[in-house]
Design a protein around this motif. Structure first.
Motif, mmCIF file in Angstrom:
data_model
loop_
_atom_site.group_PDB
_atom_site.id
_atom_site.type_symbol
_atom_site.label_atom_id
_atom_site.label_comp_id
_atom_site.label_asym_id
_atom_site.label_seq_id
_atom_site.Cartn_x
_atom_site.Cartn_y
_atom_site.Cartn_z
ATOM 1 N N PHE A 70 -4.375 4.352 12.424
ATOM 2 C CA PHE A 70 -5.648 4.298 11.705
ATOM 3 C C PHE A 70 -6.068 2.859 11.440
ATOM 4 C CE2 PHE A 70 -8.195 4.033 7.922
ATOM 5 C CZ PHE A 70 -9.116 5.062 8.089
ATOM 6 N N GLY A 71 -5.076 2.038 11.074
ATOM 7 C CA GLY A 71 -5.426 0.678 10.660
ATOM 8 C C GLY A 71 -5.491 -0.328 11.784
ATOM 9 N N ARG A 72 -5.246 0.102 13.038
ATOM 10 C CA ARG A 72 -5.066 -0.879 14.097
ATOM 11 C C ARG A 72 -6.256 -1.825 14.236
ATOM 12 N NH1 ARG A 72 -2.894 2.017 18.743
ATOM 13 N NH2 ARG A 72 -0.958 1.817 17.592
ATOM 14 N N SER A 73 -7.454 -1.251 14.326
ATOM 15 C CA SER A 73 -8.598 -2.140 14.550
ATOM 16 C C SER A 73 -8.828 -3.041 13.340
ATOM 17 C CB SER A 73 -9.855 -1.324 14.852
ATOM 18 O OG SER A 73 -10.239 -0.620 13.706
ATOM 19 N N PRO A 104 -2.554 -14.821 3.450
ATOM 20 C CA PRO A 104 -3.293 -14.027 2.458
ATOM 21 C C PRO A 104 -4.470 -13.269 3.059
ATOM 22 C CG PRO A 104 -3.598 -16.380 2.098
ATOM 23 C CD PRO A 104 -2.485 -16.233 3.081
ATOM 24 N N ILE A 105 -5.190 -13.919 3.987
ATOM 25 C CA ILE A 105 -6.388 -13.253 4.488
ATOM 26 C C ILE A 105 -6.006 -12.052 5.354
ATOM 27 C CG2 ILE A 105 -6.725 -14.667 6.557
ATOM 28 C CD1 ILE A 105 -9.647 -14.690 5.865
ATOM 29 N N VAL A 106 -4.975 -12.225 6.189
ATOM 30 C CA VAL A 106 -4.550 -11.107 7.041
ATOM 31 C C VAL A 106 -3.981 -9.996 6.170
ATOM 32 C CG1 VAL A 106 -3.147 -10.461 9.023
ATOM 33 C CG2 VAL A 106 -4.034 -12.770 8.866
ATOM 34 N N THR A 107 -3.204 -10.374 5.174
ATOM 35 C CA THR A 107 -2.595 -9.371 4.302
ATOM 36 C C THR A 107 -3.647 -8.578 3.538
ATOM 37 O OG1 THR A 107 -0.724 -10.849 3.961
ATOM 38 C CG2 THR A 107 -0.947 -9.013 2.457
ATOM 39 N N SER A 150 0.813 -1.213 0.000
ATOM 40 C CA SER A 150 0.000 0.000 0.000
ATOM 41 C C SER A 150 0.850 1.268 0.000
ATOM 42 C CB SER A 150 -0.951 -0.018 1.201
ATOM 43 O OG SER A 150 -0.194 -0.031 2.393
ATOM 44 N N HIS A 151 2.056 1.248 0.555
ATOM 45 C CA HIS A 151 2.777 2.504 0.734
ATOM 46 C C HIS A 151 4.176 2.547 0.165
ATOM 47 C CE1 HIS A 151 -0.500 3.247 3.516
ATOM 48 N NE2 HIS A 151 -0.219 4.521 3.355
ATOM 49 N N TYR A 152 4.792 1.418 -0.100
ATOM 50 C CA TYR A 152 6.181 1.472 -0.523
ATOM 51 C C TYR A 152 6.381 1.055 -1.975
ATOM 52 C CZ TYR A 152 7.777 2.351 4.228
ATOM 53 O OH TYR A 152 7.998 2.908 5.436
ATOM 54 N N VAL A 154 -7.364 -1.819 4.563
ATOM 55 C CA VAL A 154 -7.475 -0.809 5.616
ATOM 56 C C VAL A 154 -6.428 0.275 5.422
ATOM 57 C CG1 VAL A 154 -7.412 -0.422 8.089
ATOM 58 C CG2 VAL A 154 -8.336 -2.546 7.197
ATOM 59 N N PHE A 155 -5.190 -0.160 5.140
ATOM 60 C CA PHE A 155 -4.118 0.833 4.989
ATOM 61 C C PHE A 155 -4.382 1.756 3.800
ATOM 62 C CE2 PHE A 155 -1.064 -2.408 7.025
ATOM 63 C CZ PHE A 155 -1.458 -1.982 8.287
ATOM 64 N N LEU A 156 -5.034 1.227 2.771
ATOM 65 C CA LEU A 156 -5.317 2.049 1.601
ATOM 66 C C LEU A 156 -6.378 3.111 1.895
ATOM 67 C CD1 LEU A 156 -5.211 -0.536 -1.328
ATOM 68 C CD2 LEU A 156 -3.681 1.389 -0.948
ATOM 69 N N GLN A 157 -7.121 2.893 2.999
ATOM 70 C CA GLN A 157 -8.203 3.838 3.303
ATOM 71 C C GLN A 157 -7.762 4.989 4.197
ATOM 72 O OE1 GLN A 157 -11.516 1.734 4.840
ATOM 73 N NE2 GLN A 157 -11.673 0.434 3.029
ATOM 74 N N VAL A 158 -6.504 5.002 4.572
ATOM 75 C CA VAL A 158 -6.024 6.115 5.391
ATOM 76 C C VAL A 158 -6.230 7.411 4.608
ATOM 77 C CG1 VAL A 158 -4.000 7.139 6.465
ATOM 78 C CG2 VAL A 158 -4.307 4.661 6.473
ATOM 79 N N PRO A 159 -6.877 8.384 5.231
ATOM 80 C CA PRO A 159 -7.161 9.633 4.487
ATOM 81 C C PRO A 159 -5.874 10.239 3.947
ATOM 82 C CG PRO A 159 -8.292 9.609 6.592
ATOM 83 C CD PRO A 159 -7.429 8.406 6.570
ATOM 84 N N ARG A 160 -5.910 10.552 2.694
ATOM 85 C CA ARG A 160 -4.756 11.122 1.995
ATOM 86 C C ARG A 160 -4.263 12.364 2.737
ATOM 87 N NH1 ARG A 160 -1.408 8.679 -0.566
ATOM 88 N NH2 ARG A 160 -0.023 10.097 -1.672
#
Lengths: 333, 377
Positions: free
Chosen positions: A236-239, A197-200, A118-120, A206-212
């Motif tokens: 943001f993604g913890r839960s 795979p399921i956890v990933t 998602s980020h790197y 979730v990580f992709l939904q962090v507000p820009r």
């Protein structure tokens, strides 16, 4: 029970406000029919679940009432014996321990992969990696079992010897019995790969939904990329990560064929995790069902009920944790 | 941009080619498999003596997987001779077979062990005016396979076998093993003993043998469940054989056919006879010949003499039965059951057994089986 598809639970996004469900309908026929249909399906589901539960409980009580051993503490499974003696202590231990090993290995790796995707990673690389990870979820568990037995078990022997040499003092990694790596530890490693795979994929979503804007604000303040991840993405993604882990844990707890193929089952509890031996609920049911008589099957049903209760407790605990953290997460930001 | 697109197309084409190629290849592979398993000579020529008198329709049977390979051959030969008859043996487990028999859903059941008294009692509901009886039909040696590099002949006695599987003897160069194998170069290697993880008739028969011949070293009851602590477990005869094949220093027990098909060396047993006895179907038949019939009336359940010292008799054997009603078989399957079991107990039917790695039932007992089959009602 053995597997869950990655799509059946999304991160806790705020549900749209439920309005109008109980309010009076407009009186059109379509509305009424739809209301009836959906209410009917809801009730039908409850009835089916309740009758399954009743059936299982009935069969389980039949078995437990004739059990000469203590159902919770006996280290044996011999319902065909005279007198019948069986207990779930070993199964409970094996199920919990192998799942914990799987979680310890899988969750950090999965979060790492999810962050990378998602980020790197550059977009061109991220898509195929995400795709490949998702493909892992589509591999049937018996295939994992065969792969585990033919490849993982021989190759983990080296790791086992290494762990025994350098971490033997921990007691847990001391190898006291000869034998190949058909142990709870190996099962844990295999389960870790299976729940990856399921956890990933859930964590990634979730990580992709962090507000820009959050990330851009952090960058504007001079944060490095890691600091952005640490300060805005992870909180943001913890839960979401927690619920993803619970989904994975659910699969690990109930995994049957892969465990049955890889593990060398025995009815002994040993904290020496590298020794062959142990057992899990699902593996025991698969192994014993064929030769079991009717009473033996009732006993297996009783053990399955315990697994059901265990899964229920885990999911309940997860809900509690998520509910407590809700206010800190971005889910309702 | 244009160039990239072209590449993408080319990659897609390559991928499609690979996928279709793989499909074609796998298709070939599976074809070969189905062809290979059925290969068995002389069956069609031997089929001529089978009498199909009165046999018709479909006969369902289920039970012991230990006799599955024998049953497969029998069913194939029988159905080739008697067209229009279908025999369907579902190899699940002895327990399941007996349950199905007592529920009246099968014509006969296969079982690793004779009916228990309560199962006989239950069978009286299905067999109107009669009861379930055991017909010994297939014998087989239980082989003990091992994997010790450099040792191609190994003989052990019952007490040593018991100690090895009980974890009392832990190393291959143990004096007890060395004393029985003076010529062998036994390595200093840990023994890995493998047993069955699921309940099994093979385990029970091994337990009966060890209990009868080495009581002091094998204090356990003969049950389908593996009784001793320790050791490693694997699922099914095939699973145990695979583990023995894979791991140096391993030893395990399984039906002989698994040892021959995977060329695993087997232990000869020092029974007290002049020379240690090899695990072969011929030697197993000699041991079964020493058995006495313990069943009463038409029941032919056998009591094996595990402690036999007869020359060339391999004592670690298992006998599987076909369970039928002596009187009160269902009218629509009675003739088919009689005809089929007449074939399996005939000389011809028994001859098929040794080809499949099993042991024929000795003639004297077999004669009684034939007599009983002829009198089924």
């Amino acid at each position: 029970m053995a597997s869950t598809t990655p799509t059946d639970s999304l991160p806790p996004t705020p549900a749209p406000p439920v309005t109008g469900l109980n309010s009076k309908s407009t009186g059109r026929a379509g509305d009424k029919i739809f209301l009836g249909l959906s209410r009917g399906s809801g009730i039908l589901l409850l009835v089916i679940m309740a009758s399954i539960a009743a059936f299982l409980t009935y069969r389980a009580t039949l078995a437990i009432s004739k059990n000469e051993g203590n159902f919770l503490t006996t280290f044996d499974w011999n319902p065909a014996g005279d007198p019948p003696v069986f207990g779930i202590a070993v199964l409970l231990f094996g199920t919990v321990v192998s799942s914990i090993i799987a979680m310890v290995i899988a969750v950090p790796v999965a979060v790492g992969i999810a962050l990378f995707i998602s980020h790197y990673a550059p977009r061109r690389l991220a898509t195929p990696i995400a795709y490949v990870v998702d493909l892992l979820a589509a591999v049937p568990s018996i295939i994992y079992g065969i792969w585990g037995a033919l490849f993982l078990v021989p190759y983990l022997e080296g790791l086992n010897l290494w762990l025994d040499d350098f971490f033997g003092w921990t007691y847990v990694f001391e190898k006291t019995e000869v034998g190949v790596a058909r142990s709870l530890f190996t099962v844990g490693v295999l389960l870790a790969i299976m729940i990856l795979p399921i956890v990933t994929s859930v964590s990634r979503e979730v990580f992709l939904q962090v507000p820009r804007t959050n990330e851009e604000a952090a960058l504007a303040l001079g944060a490095t990329r890691w600091e952005v991840v640490r300060m805005s993405v992870l909180p943001f993604g913890r839960s979401g990560v927690i619920s993803a882990s619970m989904l994975g844990l659910g699969r690990a707890l109930g995994e049957t064929m892969a465990v049955a193929t890889v593990l060398s089952p025995s009815f002994l509890i040993s904290l020496h995790l590298l020794n062959p031996g142990g057992g899990t609920f699902a593996q025991n049911i698969a192994a014993k069902f064929d030769e079991a008589n009717e009473f033996g099957r009732d006993a297996l049903i009783a053990s399955g009920l315990v697994l059901f209760v265990l899964t229920l407790l885990v999911n309940g605990a997860a809900r509690l944790i998520i509910a407590r953290r809700k206010e800190y997460s971005g889910a309702n930001a | 941009m244009k160039l990239q697109r072209k590449n993408g197309l080319r990659a897609a084409a390559l991928g499609a080619l690979a996928v279709s190629g793989a499909l074609v290849l796998t298709a070939c592979g599976s074809d070969d498999n189905t062809g290979g398993t059925t290969g068995n000579g002389e069956t069609t020529s031997a089929a001529s003596n089978i009498t199909c008198e009165g046999a018709k329709g479909k006969l369902l049977a289920s039970g012991s997987s230990a006799q599955k390979n024998a049953m497969d051959l029998w069913v194939k030969n029988y159905m080739a001779a008697c067209t229009g008859v279908e025999v369907n043996y579902k190899s699940s487990s002895s327990g399941e077979g007996i349950v199905a028999f007592n529920q009246g859903t099968v014509g006969f059941a296969g079982s690793d062990s004779a009916l228990k008294p309560e199962e006989v009692e239950e069978s009286k509901k299905i067999c109107q005016g009669g009861q379930g009886i055991n017909l010994p039909m297939v014998g087989g040696p239980i082989a003990i396979g091992y994997n010790v590099p450099g040792v191609d002949k190994l003989s052990l006695d019952a007490a040593t076998i018991a100690k090895i599987f009980d974890g009392k003897i832990k190393n291959w160069n143990d004096p007890a093993i060395a004393a029985l194998n003076k010529d062998a170069q036994l390595p200093d290697k840990a023994i890995q003993a493998f047993h069955r993880s699921e309940d099994s008739g093979t385990t029970q028969n091994l337990g009966k043998y060890l209990g009868a011949t080495a009581k002091a070293d094998w204090p356990y009851e003969a049950e389908k469940k593996w009784p001793a602590p320790g050791g490693q477990a694997a699922s099914g005869s095939s699973g145990v054989a695979a583990q023995v094949k894979q791991n140096e220093g391993a030893i395990g027990y399984f039906e002989l056919s698994y040892a021959t098909s995977q060329s695993i060396p087997t232990v000869s047993i020092a029974t007290g006879a002049a020379a240690p006895v090899d695990a072969t179907s011929e030697n197993a038949s000699k041991a079964i010949a020493a058995a006495k019939i313990k069943g009463t009336g038409k029941d032919l359940a056998l009591e094996l003499d595990y402690a036999t010292k007869a020359e060339g008799a391999y004592p670690m054997v298992l006998v599987t039965y076909e369970v039928v009603c002596d009187t009160g078989n269902k009218a629509d399957t009675l003739d088919t059951v009689k005809s089929f079991l007449t074939y399996t107990s005939s000389d011809e039917g028994q001859k098929v057994l040794s080809e499949a790695g099993y042991a024929p039932i000795p003639a004297e007992i077999n004669a009684k089986v034939r007599e009983t089959v002829a009198g089924l009602k």
